[in-house]
Design an enzyme around this catalytic site. Sequence first.
Site, PDB file in Angstrom:
ATOM      1  N   ALA A  29       0.871  -1.191   0.000  1.00 51.88           N
ATOM      2  CA  ALA A  29       0.000   0.000   0.000  1.00 51.88           C
ATOM      3  C   ALA A  29       0.905   1.238   0.000  1.00 51.88           C
ATOM      4  O   ALA A  29       0.815   2.122   0.860  1.00 51.88           O
ATOM      5  CB  ALA A  29      -0.963   0.009   1.190  1.00 51.88           C
ATOM      6  N   HIS A  31       2.976   4.595  -0.464  1.00 56.05           N
ATOM      7  CA  HIS A  31       2.655   6.020  -0.552  1.00 56.05           C
ATOM      8  C   HIS A  31       3.976   6.792  -0.686  1.00 56.05           C
ATOM      9  O   HIS A  31       5.053   6.182  -0.787  1.00 56.05           O
ATOM     10  CB  HIS A  31       1.843   6.473   0.668  1.00 56.05           C
ATOM     11  CG  HIS A  31       2.431   6.072   1.990  1.00 56.05           C
ATOM     12  ND1 HIS A  31       3.658   6.512   2.432  1.00 56.05           N
ATOM     13  CD2 HIS A  31       1.962   5.237   2.973  1.00 56.05           C
ATOM     14  CE1 HIS A  31       3.914   6.013   3.620  1.00 56.05           C
ATOM     15  NE2 HIS A  31       2.911   5.214   3.978  1.00 56.05           N
ATOM     16  N   GLY A  33       5.742   8.284   1.379  1.00 52.51           N
ATOM     17  CA  GLY A  33       6.731   7.989   2.428  1.00 52.51           C
ATOM     18  C   GLY A  33       7.619   6.836   1.980  1.00 52.51           C
ATOM     19  O   GLY A  33       8.854   6.924   2.002  1.00 52.51           O
ATOM     20  N   HIS A  34       6.975   5.750   1.537  1.00 55.05           N
ATOM     21  CA  HIS A  34       7.738   4.613   1.007  1.00 55.05           C
ATOM     22  C   HIS A  34       8.594   5.061  -0.186  1.00 55.05           C
ATOM     23  O   HIS A  34       9.756   4.671  -0.329  1.00 55.05           O
ATOM     24  CB  HIS A  34       6.801   3.510   0.516  1.00 55.05           C
ATOM     25  CG  HIS A  34       5.916   2.910   1.581  1.00 55.05           C
ATOM     26  ND1 HIS A  34       4.557   3.070   1.586  1.00 55.05           N
ATOM     27  CD2 HIS A  34       6.211   2.147   2.656  1.00 55.05           C
ATOM     28  CE1 HIS A  34       4.041   2.423   2.625  1.00 55.05           C
ATOM     29  NE2 HIS A  34       5.019   1.858   3.297  1.00 55.05           N
TER      30      HIS A  34
HETATM   31  P1  AMP Z   1       5.371  -0.075   6.384  1.00 52.97           P
HETATM   32  O1  AMP Z   1       4.932  -0.416   5.002  1.00 52.97           O
HETATM   33  O2  AMP Z   1       4.343   0.693   7.168  1.00 52.97           O
HETATM   34  O3  AMP Z   1       5.918  -1.258   7.134  1.00 52.97           O
HETATM   35  O4  AMP Z   1       6.591   0.946   6.235  1.00 52.97           O
HETATM   36  C1  AMP Z   1       7.730   0.602   5.486  1.00 52.97           C
HETATM   37  C2  AMP Z   1       8.787   1.652   5.697  1.00 52.97           C
HETATM   38  O5  AMP Z   1       8.302   2.919   5.286  1.00 52.97           O
HETATM   39  C3  AMP Z   1       9.202   1.793   7.184  1.00 52.97           C
HETATM   40  O6  AMP Z   1      10.601   1.986   7.248  1.00 52.97           O
HETATM   41  C4  AMP Z   1       8.460   3.037   7.603  1.00 52.97           C
HETATM   42  O7  AMP Z   1       9.068   3.719   8.680  1.00 52.97           O
HETATM   43  C5  AMP Z   1       8.515   3.861   6.317  1.00 52.97           C
HETATM   44  N1  AMP Z   1       7.452   4.880   6.323  1.00 52.97           N
HETATM   45  C6  AMP Z   1       6.142   4.705   6.597  1.00 52.97           C
HETATM   46  N2  AMP Z   1       5.494   5.886   6.562  1.00 52.97           N
HETATM   47  C7  AMP Z   1       6.419   6.822   6.269  1.00 52.97           C
HETATM   48  C8  AMP Z   1       6.377   8.236   6.087  1.00 52.97           C
HETATM   49  N3  AMP Z   1       5.247   8.929   6.200  1.00 52.97           N
HETATM   50  N4  AMP Z   1       7.523   8.878   5.779  1.00 52.97           N
HETATM   51  C9  AMP Z   1       8.698   8.189   5.652  1.00 52.97           C
HETATM   52  N5  AMP Z   1       8.803   6.845   5.809  1.00 52.97           N
HETATM   53  C10 AMP Z   1       7.677   6.182   6.104  1.00 52.97           C
END
Ligand code: AMP
Length: 273
Positions: A29, A31, A33-34
């Site tokens: 999913a 976004h 951030g990723h």
């Molecule tokens: P997740 O898919 O939620 O497990 O996140 C995967 C990676 O993306 C992890 O290292 C998170 O810390 C990073 N991440 C999630 N949200 C953000 C964001 N808003 N800004 C920067 N990195 C993010």
Amino acid sequence: MTIIQTPQELQELLKNETQSIGFVPTMGALHHGHLSLIERSVKDNELTIVSIFVNPTQFLEGEDLDKYPNKFDADEKICKIAGVDILFYPQKEDMYEDDEIKVIAPNIRGFVLEGAMRPGHFDGVLTIVMKLLNIVSPTKAYFGKKDAQQLSLISQMVRNFCMKVEIVPLETVREDDGLALSSRNIYLDKAQRKEALKISSSLKKATQTVMQGNLNVKEIQEEMEKVLSPLNVEYISIVSRAFIPQKEIVIGDSIILVAAKLGQTRLIDNLWI
Ligand code: AMP
């Protein structure tokens, strides 16, 4: 871009790899951030590998594992456009067998905040990250500061287990109005989305207070509580980079963390000072 499903295939493919490898583990999913992590990896390394795996062992009973958003087709396109070389998309049975050895989070920084609210969560996170890092053997792995405690524990694991990878922390990416991007934001209805802004606003308020020279943790927390009210706040906490609670902010060594629930949706955010 190659899509690989099993650890064995990926290890076979990387067996003789001599190029630098950047790795971005995610739960999909995707976004912006990723994307910021992926773009940095593409810039810094000859090869970039992204994993998408909704790791069941880091979800507690009653959490959102069953409804966690699956957007594989869109994620695949995003990765392709961003210049990812390999997308690793394993299934649960590829990653686990019964009765496994696990990585256990450390007593202090693993059992406060998220560790206290979600017992066992970090054991699940550390175990899967250990597996993924061993499968990929990256030169650098990229993690968001948005998950501050997770980042701190992963860095500690790499240090404690003498792993060779370099952990690269990157800033939290936000919507224009301040809301930290999260795959869980899609659960919010319009009213909750508006209320959720109180989380980043409370962190902004904390910044202002610190900039005015007030470093008193209790007073900063009280200011933040006022901004967050009437949200269902799980914690407002101010800790050192080693996750030890502080009475006074130390510039360069403090993190202010907030967790709050909007209906069933749990959001976290933080500010590194
Ligand atoms: P997740 O898919 O939620 O497990 O996140 C995967 C990676 O993306 C992890 O290292 C998170 O810390 C990073 N991440 C999630 N949200 C953000 C964001 N808003 N800004 C920067 N990195 C993010």
